[in-house]
Design a protein around this motif. Sequence first.
Motif, PDB file in Angstrom:
ATOM      1  N   ARG A  88     -67.812 -40.549-107.693  1.00  0.00           N
ATOM      2  CA  ARG A  88     -67.116 -41.576-108.470  1.00  0.00           C
ATOM      3  C   ARG A  88     -67.835 -42.932-108.376  1.00  0.00           C
ATOM      4  N   MET A  89     -68.352 -43.259-107.220  1.00  0.00           N
ATOM      5  CA  MET A  89     -69.080 -44.510-107.037  1.00  0.00           C
ATOM      6  C   MET A  89     -70.287 -44.571-107.972  1.00  0.00           C
ATOM      7  N   SER A  90     -71.037 -43.488-108.035  1.00  0.00           N
ATOM      8  CA  SER A  90     -72.211 -43.450-108.903  1.00  0.00           C
ATOM      9  C   SER A  90     -71.826 -43.668-110.364  1.00  0.00           C
ATOM     10  N   GLU A  91     -70.699 -43.081-110.764  1.00  0.00           N
ATOM     11  CA  GLU A  91     -70.254 -43.237-112.154  1.00  0.00           C
ATOM     12  C   GLU A  91     -69.886 -44.701-112.470  1.00  0.00           C
ATOM     13  N   VAL A  92     -69.194 -45.334-111.514  1.00  0.00           N
ATOM     14  CA  VAL A  92     -68.819 -46.735-111.736  1.00  0.00           C
ATOM     15  C   VAL A  92     -70.056 -47.620-111.819  1.00  0.00           C
ATOM     16  N   MET A  93     -71.032 -47.359-110.927  1.00  0.00           N
ATOM     17  CA  MET A  93     -72.264 -48.150-110.976  1.00  0.00           C
ATOM     18  C   MET A  93     -72.928 -48.050-112.348  1.00  0.00           C
TER      19      MET A  93
END
Length: 558
Positions: free
Chosen positions: A253-258
């Motif tokens: 999820r972090m990668s997607e937000v970035m």
Amino acid sequence: MAEPVLQLDQEKLSCSICLDLLKEPVTIPCGHSYCMNCIKTYWDDADDNKTHSCPQCRQTFTPRPPLVKNTMFAELVEELKKVGLQVATPDHSYAGPGDVACDFCTGRKRKALKSCLMCLASYCEQHLQPHFNVPPLKKHTLVEASSKFQENICSRHNEVMKIYCRTDQRRICYLCSMDEHKYHDTVTAAAERADKQVELGMSRQRIQRRIQSLKKDVAVLQDQIEATIHSADRAVHDSEKIFTDLIRLTEKRMSEVMEQIRSEERKEVSRLKDLEEKLQQELTELRRKDGGLAKLSKTEDDLHFLSNYPSLAHFSEPKNVPSANEQSKPHFEDVIAAVTNTRAKLQAVLSEEWQKVSLKNTGVNVVPQHQEPKNRAEFFKYARHITLDPITANPFLLISNKNRKVTLMPIQQVFWLHQDQFMKWWQVLSTEGLTGRCYWEVKWRGEAVIAVSYRSIRRQGTRRDCTFGSNDKSWALECYSDRYEFKHNNISTPLSGPTSSRIGVYLDHSEGTLCFYSITRPMTLLITVKTTFTQPLYPGFWLPSTVGDSAELCELRS
């Protein structure tokens, strides 16, 4: 004992015709000395072979004086050469490629300082002196040196074109003004230049105002770019810290937000940079044009001014260029807040909170599905207070009732002009641009066209360009005493339904829905339009038929 050094200015040993050291010096009766060949050639080339004059003082001699070598002067030159007189060649500013050469110089020509509009010749500093000393020559008009005299000569009469024909928009000579231009509107070139000079000043003022506006817009855009990058960097930093605490569970999820933040950053920065580049290009072009106008305004040659003025003076301000102040300023604080809230949740609620983060980050407003209004009372929930913009109104339209009613009048109501004004067609737009869900009603009399339009619709031009319903920028309901027609992009559609002097208009901008209703009991749907609106819509009216026809925005209360 050392011999004394003889110092002498080379000018005193030079021929004023060839500007070189004297060769076979001769002295004519007035006392001036020249090379024998130079003065002989000068007199041989003279138009009047009976009268001969001095090139410097203009004293005339009749008959032609005999030329006798000045032995003393010749010996002095030779003696000076023997004792080694070092004579440096002075800088006479000789004409080079691209320079205007003196027409009077023989041999190597000097650079011309001024041109005479009467003599149609150019003169260096030395040969220009008679124009300052000889009374008849003092009356001649001197301008900056120019070699383009042929452009100022009438090809028909071989006269200087000092008159301007306003009828034919061209320069003419005084003989033309008495011949083929006899009954035309003619003025002197100087008078026409004076009028154009005023127009030039006004053009420069408009350009200067636009330059100042562009400079402010560019500065705002640069601030927005910096703010966007700073906000995105902060969002990335804070979000990374929060997602690190969730370790493996939240890594994906972090990668997607970035990626979403950076994507929005790239789009916004790219959009702002594109706009900045367009404004910078226009700014550069306006500065170049202003420089040309400034240079033209200082020229002393009226004819040169009039020749170049039409190509430089035209200026019109561009339309539909968004201002930098109108641009959105993206912020990513909502993303950080959503991610922080997600961190406080456990795995059981992560999926629900993730939806909030993702939707906020995309910048898309998710509107819950809603049902269209079913009756007039439900429509009133979306009632909007709308006023008409007098600046857009055709001069024959009367705006009244607190800018909510328009009536077609037999005579002009206003006598000022504005670029947003409909000049030929009896139309008017509203002040407010509408988005979201809106509803309004209109009372009409005679014949009226009830429309919505983009603000960018043309104000001057053909019927297809300007009138409501005749182009892809407007949608119009044409109301007649016995029927209705809907028109868009110049395609008309006859409508069935009861006629009424009151029309309801419902707009759902985001859904691309536009509806027209006949206000009867019950209200009757005339047509529903489904499309995609790319700009805010402005209600408008067109009264195309008879003096006294009117349309009025109604007061609605829910």
